[in-house]
Motif scaffolding. Structure first.
Motif, PDB file in Angstrom:
ATOM      1  N   LEU A 126     -10.066  17.787 -49.314  1.00  0.00           N
ATOM      2  CA  LEU A 126      -9.370  17.215 -50.475  1.00  0.00           C
ATOM      3  C   LEU A 126      -8.597  17.831 -51.046  1.00  0.00           C
ATOM      4  O   LEU A 126      -8.950  18.394 -52.277  1.00  0.00           O
ATOM      5  CB  LEU A 126     -10.501  16.095 -51.290  1.00  0.00           C
ATOM      6  CG  LEU A 126     -10.728  14.974 -50.395  1.00  0.00           C
ATOM      7  CD1 LEU A 126     -11.718  15.183 -49.418  1.00  0.00           C
ATOM      8  CD2 LEU A 126     -11.447  13.956 -51.442  1.00  0.00           C
ATOM      9  N   HIS A 127      -7.295  18.303 -50.597  1.00  0.00           N
ATOM     10  CA  HIS A 127      -6.619  19.532 -50.966  1.00  0.00           C
ATOM     11  C   HIS A 127      -5.673  19.201 -52.179  1.00  0.00           C
ATOM     12  O   HIS A 127      -5.123  20.313 -52.552  1.00  0.00           O
ATOM     13  CB  HIS A 127      -5.744  19.978 -49.665  1.00  0.00           C
ATOM     14  CG  HIS A 127      -4.999  18.966 -48.935  1.00  0.00           C
ATOM     15  ND1 HIS A 127      -4.161  19.295 -48.055  1.00  0.00           N
ATOM     16  CD2 HIS A 127      -4.811  17.788 -49.310  1.00  0.00           C
ATOM     17  CE1 HIS A 127      -3.467  18.046 -47.557  1.00  0.00           C
ATOM     18  NE2 HIS A 127      -3.964  16.934 -48.478  1.00  0.00           N
ATOM     19  N   HIS A 128      -5.470  17.996 -52.701  1.00  0.00           N
ATOM     20  CA  HIS A 128      -4.508  18.012 -53.770  1.00  0.00           C
ATOM     21  C   HIS A 128      -5.194  18.035 -55.218  1.00  0.00           C
ATOM     22  O   HIS A 128      -4.476  18.152 -55.868  1.00  0.00           O
ATOM     23  CB  HIS A 128      -3.956  16.557 -53.660  1.00  0.00           C
ATOM     24  CG  HIS A 128      -3.340  16.134 -52.528  1.00  0.00           C
ATOM     25  ND1 HIS A 128      -2.257  16.829 -52.080  1.00  0.00           N
ATOM     26  CD2 HIS A 128      -3.436  15.249 -51.466  1.00  0.00           C
ATOM     27  CE1 HIS A 128      -1.658  16.637 -50.992  1.00  0.00           C
ATOM     28  NE2 HIS A 128      -2.165  15.504 -50.523  1.00  0.00           N
ATOM     29  N   ILE A 162      -3.057  21.858 -41.730  1.00  0.00           N
ATOM     30  CA  ILE A 162      -1.955  21.277 -40.731  1.00  0.00           C
ATOM     31  C   ILE A 162      -2.132  19.470 -41.047  1.00  0.00           C
ATOM     32  O   ILE A 162      -1.474  18.870 -40.355  1.00  0.00           O
ATOM     33  CB  ILE A 162      -2.616  21.194 -39.308  1.00  0.00           C
ATOM     34  CG1 ILE A 162      -4.014  20.628 -39.141  1.00  0.00           C
ATOM     35  CG2 ILE A 162      -2.327  22.645 -39.056  1.00  0.00           C
ATOM     36  CD1 ILE A 162      -4.349  20.733 -37.530  1.00  0.00           C
ATOM     37  N   ASP A 163      -2.359  18.941 -42.415  1.00  0.00           N
ATOM     38  CA  ASP A 163      -2.327  17.683 -42.741  1.00  0.00           C
ATOM     39  C   ASP A 163      -0.757  17.426 -42.925  1.00  0.00           C
ATOM     40  O   ASP A 163       0.196  18.303 -43.092  1.00  0.00           O
ATOM     41  CB  ASP A 163      -2.959  17.444 -44.186  1.00  0.00           C
ATOM     42  CG  ASP A 163      -2.931  16.223 -45.040  1.00  0.00           C
ATOM     43  OD1 ASP A 163      -4.430  15.921 -44.693  1.00  0.00           O
ATOM     44  OD2 ASP A 163      -2.121  15.804 -45.196  1.00  0.00           O
ATOM     45  N   LEU A 164      -0.247  16.130 -43.024  1.00  0.00           N
ATOM     46  CA  LEU A 164       1.018  15.517 -43.224  1.00  0.00           C
ATOM     47  C   LEU A 164       1.433  16.218 -44.468  1.00  0.00           C
ATOM     48  O   LEU A 164       2.520  16.598 -44.734  1.00  0.00           O
ATOM     49  CB  LEU A 164       1.043  13.900 -43.055  1.00  0.00           C
ATOM     50  CG  LEU A 164       2.114  13.238 -43.827  1.00  0.00           C
ATOM     51  CD1 LEU A 164       3.584  13.507 -42.729  1.00  0.00           C
ATOM     52  CD2 LEU A 164       1.841  11.944 -44.004  1.00  0.00           C
ATOM     53  N   HIS A 165       0.603  16.260 -45.551  1.00  0.00           N
ATOM     54  CA  HIS A 165       1.065  16.591 -46.894  1.00  0.00           C
ATOM     55  C   HIS A 165       0.992  17.989 -47.305  1.00  0.00           C
ATOM     56  O   HIS A 165      -0.127  18.610 -46.784  1.00  0.00           O
ATOM     57  CB  HIS A 165       0.062  15.609 -47.922  1.00  0.00           C
ATOM     58  CG  HIS A 165       0.380  14.107 -47.624  1.00  0.00           C
ATOM     59  ND1 HIS A 165      -0.483  13.560 -47.028  1.00  0.00           N
ATOM     60  CD2 HIS A 165       1.244  13.249 -48.338  1.00  0.00           C
ATOM     61  CE1 HIS A 165      -0.303  12.376 -46.797  1.00  0.00           C
ATOM     62  NE2 HIS A 165       0.809  12.081 -47.496  1.00  0.00           N
ATOM     63  N   HIS A 166       1.788  18.405 -48.194  1.00  0.00           N
ATOM     64  CA  HIS A 166       1.565  19.730 -48.672  1.00  0.00           C
ATOM     65  C   HIS A 166       0.139  20.019 -49.289  1.00  0.00           C
ATOM     66  O   HIS A 166      -0.313  19.109 -50.077  1.00  0.00           O
ATOM     67  CB  HIS A 166       2.673  20.307 -49.737  1.00  0.00           C
ATOM     68  CG  HIS A 166       2.514  21.496 -50.079  1.00  0.00           C
ATOM     69  ND1 HIS A 166       2.851  21.711 -51.465  1.00  0.00           N
ATOM     70  CD2 HIS A 166       2.361  22.893 -49.681  1.00  0.00           C
ATOM     71  CE1 HIS A 166       2.487  22.974 -51.762  1.00  0.00           C
ATOM     72  NE2 HIS A 166       2.174  23.506 -50.634  1.00  0.00           N
ATOM     73  N   CYS A 249      -5.298  14.595 -39.999  1.00  0.00           N
ATOM     74  CA  CYS A 249      -4.534  14.276 -38.705  1.00  0.00           C
ATOM     75  C   CYS A 249      -3.169  13.066 -39.061  1.00  0.00           C
ATOM     76  O   CYS A 249      -2.868  12.521 -37.957  1.00  0.00           O
ATOM     77  CB  CYS A 249      -5.641  13.618 -37.832  1.00  0.00           C
ATOM     78  SG  CYS A 249      -6.261  12.274 -38.233  1.00  0.00           S
ATOM     79  N   ASP A 250      -2.799  13.165 -40.359  1.00  0.00           N
ATOM     80  CA  ASP A 250      -1.720  12.269 -40.496  1.00  0.00           C
ATOM     81  C   ASP A 250      -0.471  12.573 -40.338  1.00  0.00           C
ATOM     82  O   ASP A 250       0.431  11.608 -40.367  1.00  0.00           O
ATOM     83  CB  ASP A 250      -1.914  11.786 -42.090  1.00  0.00           C
ATOM     84  CG  ASP A 250      -2.219  13.021 -43.078  1.00  0.00           C
ATOM     85  OD1 ASP A 250      -2.364  14.099 -42.630  1.00  0.00           O
ATOM     86  OD2 ASP A 250      -2.389  12.810 -44.334  1.00  0.00           O
ATOM     87  N   PRO A 251      -0.245  13.781 -39.651  1.00  0.00           N
ATOM     88  CA  PRO A 251       1.128  14.037 -39.043  1.00  0.00           C
ATOM     89  C   PRO A 251       1.321  13.005 -37.816  1.00  0.00           C
ATOM     90  O   PRO A 251       2.625  13.134 -37.374  1.00  0.00           O
ATOM     91  CB  PRO A 251       1.246  15.528 -38.572  1.00  0.00           C
ATOM     92  CG  PRO A 251      -0.116  16.086 -39.363  1.00  0.00           C
ATOM     93  CD  PRO A 251      -1.026  15.023 -39.558  1.00  0.00           C
ATOM     94  N   GLY A 286      -9.714  15.731 -43.964  1.00  0.00           N
ATOM     95  CA  GLY A 286      -8.241  15.774 -44.642  1.00  0.00           C
ATOM     96  C   GLY A 286      -7.734  14.412 -44.391  1.00  0.00           C
ATOM     97  O   GLY A 286      -8.525  13.415 -44.132  1.00  0.00           O
ATOM     98  N   GLY A 287      -6.252  14.170 -44.408  1.00  0.00           N
ATOM     99  CA  GLY A 287      -5.783  12.930 -44.448  1.00  0.00           C
ATOM    100  C   GLY A 287      -5.848  12.183 -42.913  1.00  0.00           C
ATOM    101  O   GLY A 287      -6.552  12.910 -41.978  1.00  0.00           O
ATOM    102  N   GLY A 288      -5.607  11.161 -42.780  1.00  0.00           N
ATOM    103  CA  GLY A 288      -5.558  10.373 -41.377  1.00  0.00           C
ATOM    104  C   GLY A 288      -5.857   8.898 -41.745  1.00  0.00           C
ATOM    105  O   GLY A 288      -6.851   8.498 -42.323  1.00  0.00           O
ATOM    106  N   TYR A 289      -4.986   7.973 -41.530  1.00  0.00           N
ATOM    107  CA  TYR A 289      -4.836   6.747 -42.262  1.00  0.00           C
ATOM    108  C   TYR A 289      -4.668   5.876 -41.135  1.00  0.00           C
ATOM    109  O   TYR A 289      -4.736   4.465 -41.370  1.00  0.00           O
ATOM    110  CB  TYR A 289      -3.885   6.447 -43.188  1.00  0.00           C
ATOM    111  CG  TYR A 289      -4.029   7.579 -44.390  1.00  0.00           C
ATOM    112  CD1 TYR A 289      -5.364   7.646 -45.173  1.00  0.00           C
ATOM    113  CD2 TYR A 289      -3.351   8.879 -44.345  1.00  0.00           C
ATOM    114  CE1 TYR A 289      -5.511   8.524 -46.244  1.00  0.00           C
ATOM    115  CE2 TYR A 289      -3.570   9.818 -45.171  1.00  0.00           C
ATOM    116  CZ  TYR A 289      -4.629   9.701 -45.923  1.00  0.00           C
ATOM    117  OH  TYR A 289      -5.212  10.733 -46.874  1.00  0.00           O
ATOM    118  N   ASP A 290      -4.451   5.947 -39.680  1.00  0.00           N
ATOM    119  CA  ASP A 290      -4.592   5.280 -38.680  1.00  0.00           C
ATOM    120  C   ASP A 290      -5.963   5.088 -38.010  1.00  0.00           C
ATOM    121  O   ASP A 290      -6.057   6.170 -37.251  1.00  0.00           O
ATOM    122  CB  ASP A 290      -3.456   5.334 -37.714  1.00  0.00           C
ATOM    123  CG  ASP A 290      -3.206   4.137 -36.555  1.00  0.00           C
ATOM    124  OD1 ASP A 290      -4.342   3.658 -36.344  1.00  0.00           O
ATOM    125  OD2 ASP A 290      -2.324   4.291 -36.116  1.00  0.00           O
TER     126      ASP A 290
END
Ligand SMILES: [Zn+2]
Length: 356
Positions: A126-128, A162-166, A249-251, A286-290
């Protein structure tokens, strides 16, 4: 068998509302898929302690999170801490819940401190979150806590995101610490939250924050080339003694939150590159929404990192469940060669700044 995989079902027992994209199923499905592959028997970690949180968060903020989750008062007074927004809604017991995922990351960090080469917490990453601010679905910044723990033993720690977001929160927390190199490849802040992470953002003192922003629409071939051109060289120069990998994995090209077009196999190639650095590593989610992607991409990453053979086909049950045939996206039509000129300019800027 993956030996240091920390998970407990409480990590998935949260409810951010039915419209919120951070679905708890992503974690449960990943663990179940890995179990079906006979790849994992999770270790149940303890919740994190206040001492863990204090490594990167202020007491004032920790108290605000505790109070927000237990208070019946006016929720607006927590807004200055980023709590009670659309991204980070206040939920009862939110502090206690967050201790589960931070506990998983702290246990993974401790395993590596105790001499293990690799440890996982897919519920982390949870990088933000900032020192005194919740942001982007993140209350406590567990990857930063892992880095702070690893610094107790390892002279230099690299963070690869390597998340979609900075990975803005992790970068900010170590912006003045040249013993931590933060590396983030992401969709440019010109088009996507959190709006930061440009190439001139290099940290104070010796440059140690590496940002590879890519324009909306960039395809996975260009994404991977940019990663290959920058990351191995900066890591070689930095010579990390341990790595923290945030594997959002949201990229992926079907992810609903962003505009990058990376395939599962291109993303996995970046994971392989980090593995080849061959230093002790803590791996977070990390992220990943699909939901068609998260379980298969994270399971593939965990098995790749542990040298467990798999696929390419998913187990039959998971082909039905995810409505996907394979761990990879080989048969799907995806665009190529988009965003090349923008990426090449960014690579050149980074090559000049980091003398690689
Ligand atoms: Zn993300």
């Amino acid at each position: 068998m993956i030996p240091n995989f920390f998970f407990r079902k409480e990590m998935a027992e949260y409810d951010l509302g039915s419209d919120h994209p951070l679905r708890p199923e992503r974690l449960l499905q990943t663990v179940e898929l890995l179990r079906d592959e006979n790849a994992v028997e999770p270790i149940i970690p303890e919740p994190a302690s206040r001492k863990h949180l204090q490594l990167v968060h202020s007491d004032e903020y920790i108290n605000a999170v505790i109070e927000a989750g237990s208070s019946r008062g006016d929720p607006h007074r927590f807004l200055k801490y980023g709590l009670g927004t659309g991204d980070v809604p206040i939920m009862p017991g939110m502090h206690e819940f967050c201790l589960w995922y931070v506990g998983g990351s702290a246990a993974a960090a401790q395993a590596v401190l105790d001499g293990e080469r690799l440890a996982f917490n897919i519920s982390g990453g949870l990088h933000h979150a900032q020192r005194s601010l919740a942001s982007g679905f993140c209350v406590y910044n567990d990857p930063a806590i892992v880095i702070a723990m690893l610094l107790q033993k390892f002279e230099r720690v690299a963070y690869v995101d390597i998340d979609l977001h900075h990975g803005d929160g992790v970068q900010a927390l170590f912006y003045h610490n040249p013993n931590v190199m933060t590396i983030s490849i992401h969709e440019s802040g010109e088009t996507l939250y959190p709006g930061t992470g440009f190439t001139d953002d290099v940290g104070t003192g010796q440059p140690h924050c590496v940002n590879i922003p890519l324009e909306a629409g960039t395809t996975g071939d260009v994404w991977l080339d940019a990663f290959r051109h920058v990351v191995p060289s900066v890591l070689k120069r930095f010579d990390p003694k341990a790595i923290v990998l945030q594997m959002g994995c949201d990229p992926h090209f079907t992810d609903p939150l962003g505009h990058l077009n990376v395939t599962a196999q291109e993303w996995l190639e970046a994971v392989r590159l980090i593995k080849s650095v061959d230093v002790p590593m803590v791996v977070c989610g990390g992220g990943g929404y699909d939901l068609r992607n998260v379980a298969r991409m994270w399971a593939a990453a965990c098995m790749t990192l542990e040298d467990i053979e798999f696929g390419p086909e998913l187990p039959a049950k998971w082909q039905r469940e995810l409505r996907m045939p394979s761990y990879f996206d080989a048969s799907l039509p995806v665009p190529r060669e988009r965003g090349r000129a923008y990426a090449e300019r960014r690579i050149q800027e980074l090559q000049e700044r980091f003398e690689i």
